[in-house]
Design a protein around this motif. Structure first.
Motif, short mmCIF file in Angstrom:
data_model
loop_
_atom_site.label_atom_id
_atom_site.label_comp_id
_atom_site.label_asym_id
_atom_site.label_seq_id
_atom_site.Cartn_x
_atom_site.Cartn_y
_atom_site.Cartn_z
N SER A 117 -47.05 -19.27 -18.11
CA SER A 117 -46.82 -19.47 -16.68
C SER A 117 -48.15 -19.56 -15.93
CB SER A 117 -45.98 -18.32 -16.11
OG SER A 117 -44.72 -18.26 -16.73
N ARG A 118 -49.07 -18.69 -16.28
CA ARG A 118 -50.41 -18.74 -15.67
C ARG A 118 -51.08 -20.08 -15.96
NH1 ARG A 118 -54.89 -15.85 -18.99
NH2 ARG A 118 -54.39 -17.77 -20.15
N LYS A 123 -46.20 -20.82 -9.47
CA LYS A 123 -46.51 -20.13 -8.21
C LYS A 123 -46.17 -18.64 -8.26
CE LYS A 123 -45.67 -24.16 -5.19
NZ LYS A 123 -44.98 -25.10 -6.12
N ARG A 124 -45.08 -18.31 -8.94
CA ARG A 124 -44.65 -16.92 -8.96
C ARG A 124 -43.78 -16.65 -10.18
NH1 ARG A 124 -42.14 -15.39 -3.42
NH2 ARG A 124 -44.18 -16.24 -2.82
N PHE A 168 -52.31 -8.90 -14.92
CA PHE A 168 -52.43 -10.34 -14.69
C PHE A 168 -52.77 -10.64 -13.23
CE2 PHE A 168 -51.60 -11.26 -18.90
CZ PHE A 168 -51.53 -12.64 -19.14
N LYS A 169 -52.33 -9.81 -12.32
CA LYS A 169 -52.73 -9.99 -10.92
C LYS A 169 -54.21 -9.64 -10.77
CE LYS A 169 -52.73 -10.66 -6.51
NZ LYS A 169 -52.76 -12.05 -5.99
N TYR A 172 -56.31 -12.27 -13.31
CA TYR A 172 -56.18 -13.72 -13.15
C TYR A 172 -55.67 -14.14 -11.78
CZ TYR A 172 -56.11 -13.05 -18.23
OH TYR A 172 -56.39 -12.65 -19.51
N ASP A 173 -55.41 -13.17 -10.88
CA ASP A 173 -54.84 -13.44 -9.56
C ASP A 173 -53.52 -14.20 -9.68
OD1 ASP A 173 -54.79 -13.18 -6.80
OD2 ASP A 173 -55.77 -15.12 -6.47
N PHE A 174 -52.71 -13.77 -10.63
CA PHE A 174 -51.42 -14.41 -10.90
C PHE A 174 -50.30 -13.54 -10.31
CE2 PHE A 174 -47.75 -15.18 -13.80
CZ PHE A 174 -47.54 -16.52 -13.47
N ASP A 175 -49.46 -14.13 -9.45
CA ASP A 175 -48.46 -13.37 -8.69
C ASP A 175 -47.17 -13.14 -9.48
OD1 ASP A 175 -49.99 -12.99 -6.41
OD2 ASP A 175 -49.38 -14.92 -5.54
N THR A 176 -46.74 -11.89 -9.50
CA THR A 176 -45.48 -11.52 -10.15
C THR A 176 -44.68 -10.59 -9.26
OG1 THR A 176 -46.31 -9.51 -11.22
CG2 THR A 176 -46.65 -11.59 -12.42
N ASN A 247 -46.42 -8.83 -6.26
CA ASN A 247 -47.09 -7.91 -7.20
C ASN A 247 -46.62 -6.47 -7.02
OD1 ASN A 247 -48.83 -10.08 -8.31
ND2 ASN A 247 -49.53 -10.11 -6.17
#
Length: 331
Positions: A117-118, A123-124, A168-169, A172-176, A247
Motif C-alpha cells: 500500500s505504501r 492515501k489511507r 509506518f506513520k 514513512y509518513d503513511f496514514d492508517t 493514525n
C-alpha cells in the motif's frame, strides 16, 4: 446508513478478505455508494456464496490470491485510493491450535499489505484490529489507550498490527486507521466449521433443535456489534477529513454488553417467532475456554469525537435482523 455517495463515487478501493463475512458486506455497501471495488481473497475462510450479489457488478473485480505473497499484494494495491484490510485468520482457539499459521497470515500478510500500500501511494490504509488486544485488562469499559497483556496468539498478532501501523506513520509518513472490532455479527456470517462465531452457531443449533453449549457459567459478557455499525466505521475511516483522526485505533462497537445467558434468551425469543418449538430447546454448560476474556465492553467516545461515529443498531435490533436473515436464507 449515512450518504457518502458524493465522497466515494469512482474511488478505487481494495478490500482484502473481501469474500469473508465483513469484507463482502463492506464491498456491497461500497458498490452501492459508487466506488470501484477490488476484492483480494484466497478463500481459506471466505466463501464464494458471499459474492453472489456482486460478482457480476461492472465496478467489481475479484483477485484470487494470498496476502502472504508479496507480488500478489503489490498487484492488488496498484492504482488504489484506499485499502480496507479485513483479511486475517480469526478465532482465538484456531490460533492456540496453530499459532504459526495465524502469525504468518495476520503478521506477515499484514506487513506485506502495508508495504504494498505504501509503495502504491495508497492515501489511507484502514485495518481490522481486535478487541482481543485488551487482553487481561480488567478495566471496563475498554478505552483505547489502556490495554493489558495478550491472552492468545491471535491477540498478539492483532497487537503487532497496531505496532506496525504506528511505525509506518513515524518512518514513512503513511496514514492508517485501526478499528478494534468487538464481536461482530450479522448476515452472511458462517454458522459452520470448528471456529464458527457464537451467534450464527447458536442460531443454527436452535433452528435444528440442538442444544447450544455455553463455555462456563454463561455470565461472561460481550459487546456484540452488528455488521452495519462496522460498515459505518470503515466508511467514516476512509472519508474523514479530520487529520487528528488519522493514525489512531478506535473501538468499533455499540457500547453495551450482553451476557451469554442473556444472548441465548434473546435468540430463543426471536427465533420462536418463526418456530415456537425453539423455545423448548435446552442450553448445555461446558468448561471455560482457554484464552477467553471474561468481559468485554467498549467505550466508543473516541470514535464519536474524532470520527462522528453514531452506531445505528443496538445489539438487540441487530440480532433481530440477523435472525431474520438466517431464517430466510439458511432454514
Amino acid at each position: 446508513m449515512q450518504n457518502f455517495k458524493n465522497t466515494l463515487e469512482n474511488k478505487n478501493i481494495l478490500v482484502t478478505g473481501g469474500a469473508g463475512f465483513i469484507g463482502s458486506n463492506l464491498s456491497e455497501e461500497l458498490l452501492k455508494l459508487g466506488a470501484k471495488v477490488t476484492c483480494l481473497d484466497n478463500f481459506s475462510t471466505g466463501r464464494r456464496e458471499n459474492l453472489v450479489a456482486i460478482i457480476n457488478h461492472p465496478n467489481y473485480t475479484l483477485i484470487e490470491g494470498d496476502i502472504r505473497d508479496i507480488e500478489t499484494c503489490h498487484r492488488a494495491c496498484e492504482s488504489k485510493d484506499f485499502v480496507l484490510h479485513e483479511a486475517a485468520l480469526g478465532s482465538v482457539p484456531r490460533s492456540i491450535n496453530d499459532p504459526i499459521t495465524s502469525n504468518d497470515v495476520n503478521v506477515g500478510g499484514f506487513l506485506n499489505m502495508l508495504v504494498s500500500s505504501r509503495d502504491a501511494g495508497v492515501k489511507r490504509f484502514v485495518y481490522a484490529a481486535s478487541s482481543s488486544t485488551y487482553g487481561d485488562s480488567e478495566t471496563l469499559p475498554k478505552v483505547e489507550d489502556k490495554i493489558g497483556r495478550p491472552l492468545s496468539p491471535y491477540a498478539i498478532t492483532k497487537f503487532v498490527n497496531e505496532l506496525y501501523a504506528d511505525v509506518f506513520k513515524k518512518t514513512y509518513d503513511f496514514d492508517t486507521i485501526g478499528l478494534r472490532y468487538f464481536n461482530v455479527f450479522g448476515r452472511k456470517q458462517n454458522p459452520g466449521g470448528a471456529y464458527a462465531a457464537v451467534i450464527p452457531k447458536f442460531v443454527m443449533q436452535f433452528m435444528n433443535y440442538e442444544s447450544p453449549v455455553i463455555n462456563g457459567g454463561g455470565e461472561y459478557s460481550r459487546d456484540f456489534t452488528y455488521i452495519d455499525n462496522v460498515i459505518l466505521m470503515n466508511i467514516l475511516a476512509i472519508t474523514t477529513e479530520n487529520t487528528e483522526a488519522l493514525n489512531q485505533v478506535y473501538n468499533t462497537a455499540f457500547g453495551e454488553r450482553t451476557t451469554l445467558n442473556d444472548l441465548v434468551q434473546y435468540l430463543k425469543e426471536y427465533l420462536s417467532e418463526y418456530d415456537p418449538k425453539i423455545a423448548d430447546v435446552e442450553v448445555i454448560y461446558g468448561d471455560y475456554r482457554k484464552g477467553d476474556v471474561p468481559h468485554s465492553l467498549a467505550s466508543i467516545d473516541k470514535a464519536k469525537s474524532l470520527l462522528s461515529y453514531n452506531p445505528e443498531f443496538s445489539m438487540k435490533n441487530g440480532l433481530k435482523e440477523a435472525v431474520k436473515w438466517y431464517w430466510e436464507n439458511l432454514k
